[in-house]
Design a protein around this motif. Structure first.
Motif: not given
Length: 536
Positions: A32-36, A83-92
């Motif tokens: 599931k989508l993490s809370w973060l 592109f840092e796709f693993q970073d939630p601040t850079l990838n919604p």
């Protein structure tokens, strides 16, 4: 068209037009989508603006209807800067489609990232494996995209079936894939040998995954026009299905429609036109292959991938407003997935390039805020696919289907018969109806623009149907046909329990029981057969 680049590019169109069509859809997330990430998505969706917020509310209202569209944007893995796709601040986005794996330049049967990195080199130089693990730890997942316009797809370069299958197997195993996307375009689309090899390899891998208690969803990504798939595109989908692949869906590249569409084309209108046409083509194709799907089932097997912002064609610009419109369309129809090319481009171009046509693989070339396209699509309610047995259908083996005149509800199609408009036949277990008079046209042929098939597909024959019962149009005919007698024009006989009338002088020529009875036969039927059009 989708392409991968190894270095950054920001140029005018006459210098190097961008063609980044290697979009591929990510495999289903295992968690599931993490809370973060969930908290972050709530924040970014709220920041989309009035149009984006309204669209998200609309999606929530319709969350329980039809299929839930899956947002899975493409990332150009080998593009610099990384592109840092693993970073939630850079990838919604929760999931991403990593592009592109192609054939190694020195060994066509070995997979490589963009022809520049082996999988091991990508792990060492790009930290790719580590970044994938980080994305998954946060509740996301990847889909792997193989092919694209640039470089050679594995099935094109590798003619050794065993090595080709093993190349795909390496990718599935190394990246623990649940979804694989095959981007087939350019000359590869018409390469029949590669289509056959690819289907055989994918069929084998799907069988192996099933035996191991897992699954492998396969998407086929192909070009599209506002009129739908090209003839080669339809043929590629058909070859994949007939090759035994449990195809999850067809992802169409809704981009680069061509300058003939005017100086200021409505990209959303062109996109919805392309998707509606694809829906009709796939509905028809599945029926021709003996599978009847509902409208919503077909929509769930269609994906759309726009090129955000400036397309390769100067006049074509896909705006944030167009993205919101596509997202609403996706939920209304139950589209299986929505991708975009690409996350690398989801920002405004800077400095002197902000107000001119810009073809770049690191910015969109249109007015937008950072990640604005991603935030629109991130609000889609769906998740990755591959977990439901309803997502794929088994295509009957048409070569093994024998049409029995004794049980078919309409006459079995014949190559030499002359059919009038409205006539119904059965061929390979499917019912067809003639759109106009024709002879020698195979009903199973794909009906694509430029090569119309005179037969429209009605649907597969059910197991409960029975043979057609002819209805006599006259009464009082009792004389049985006799091969020893001569008959003149107008004489009437009974043959096989049905009345006939002689067209000319004839002897020892039995009346035909192959329907329709052609004008070259000496005996005209005095009866109607189910499937014949009603005449005045």
């Amino acid at each position: 068209m989708l392409t991968d680049r190894a270095t950054p590019l920001l140029v005018r169109p006459d210098d190097d037009p961008l063609a980044d069509p290697d979009w591929q859809e990510p495999e289903p997330p295992a968690e599931k989508l993490s809370w973060l990430r969930l908290g972050f998505l709530i924040l970014v969706v709220a920041g989309v603006g009035i149009g984006g917020t309204a669209a998200v509310m609309h999606w929530r209202d319709n969350a329980g209807a039809l299929a839930k569209s899956w947002a899975v944007p493409y990332v150009d893995v080998t593009l610099t800067p990384t592109f840092e796709f693993q970073d939630p601040t850079l990838n919604p986005a929760n999931d991403v489609a990593l592009a592109f794996v192609v054939a190694d330049k020195t060994d066509g049967c070995a997979p490589s990232w963009g022809g520049a990195y082996t999988p091991d080199e990508a792990s060492a130089s790009l930290e790719l494996d580590r970044r994938i693990s980080q994305l998954r730890a946060a509740g996301g997942n990847i889909m792997l995209s193989v092919g694209g316009l640039t470089n050679s797809e594995l099935a094109v370069a590798c003619t050794d079936q065993a090595r080709l299958t093993d190349a795909y197997r390496q990718l599935v195993k190394r990246y623990d894939l649940a979804t694989l996307d095959l981007d087939i375009e350019g000359t590869a689309l018409a390469d029949q040998g590669s289509l056959t090899r690819r289907a055989a390899a994918l069929k084998t891998l799907q069988a192996e995954r099933t035996a191991a208690g897992s699954s492998l969803a396969v998407w086929l990504t192909v070009p599209v026009s506002p009129e739908g798939l090209t003839a080669d595109g339809v043929a590629a989908v058909r070859a994949t299905l007939e090759g035994g692949v449990a195809l999850r869906g067809v992802n169409v590249m809704t981009m680069d429609y061509g300058s003939a569409k005017g100086s200021n084309p409505d990209m959303l209108e062109l996109t919805t036109s392309a998707l509606n046409a694809t829906h009709k083509q796939l509905s028809d194709l599945y029926l021709r292959l003996g599978v009847q799907l509902t409208s919503s089932e077909v929509w769930s097997r269609i994906g759309a991938t726009p090129m955000i912002g400036q397309n390769d064609v100067d006049a074509e610009r896909f705006t944030v407003q167009d993205a919101a419109g596509l997202a609403t369309f996706a939920v209304d129809k139950g589209l299986g997935r929505v991708s975009m090319w690409s996350l690398n481009r989801d920002s405004r171009c800077k400095n002197t390039f902000t107000n001119v046509v810009v073809h770049s693989n690191t910015c969109s070339g249109v007015d937008q805020t950072a990640l604005e396209f991603s935030k629109v699509f991130a609000g889609l309610p769906g998740t990755s696919v591959g977990s439901s047995g309803r997502e794929s259908v088994e295509i009957p083996d048409q070569n093994a289907t024998v049409d029995d005149p004794a049980t078919s509800p309409y006459p079995v199609w014949r190559l030499t018969a002359l059919y009038v408009g409205g006539y119904k036949v059965v061929w390979h277990g499917v019912v067809y109806q003639a759109k106009w008079a024709n002879q020698g046209a195979d009903p199973t042929a794909d009906d694509v623009s430029g090569t119309p098939n005179p037969w429209s597909v009605v649907g597969p024959v059910s197991t409960s149907e029975i043979a057609p019962t002819p209805t006599p149009a006259v009464s009082g005919v009792t004389a049985e046909w006799n091969p020893a007698l001569g008959y003149k024009r107008g004489d009437r006989v009974v043959f096989g329990g049905l009345p006939y009338e002689a067209r000319w002088i004839t002897k020892n020529e039995p009346p035909s029981t192959e329907y329709p009875i052609g004008p070259e036969e000496p005996w005209a039927p005095l009866f109607t057969v189910p499937g014949e059009p009603v005449t005045g």
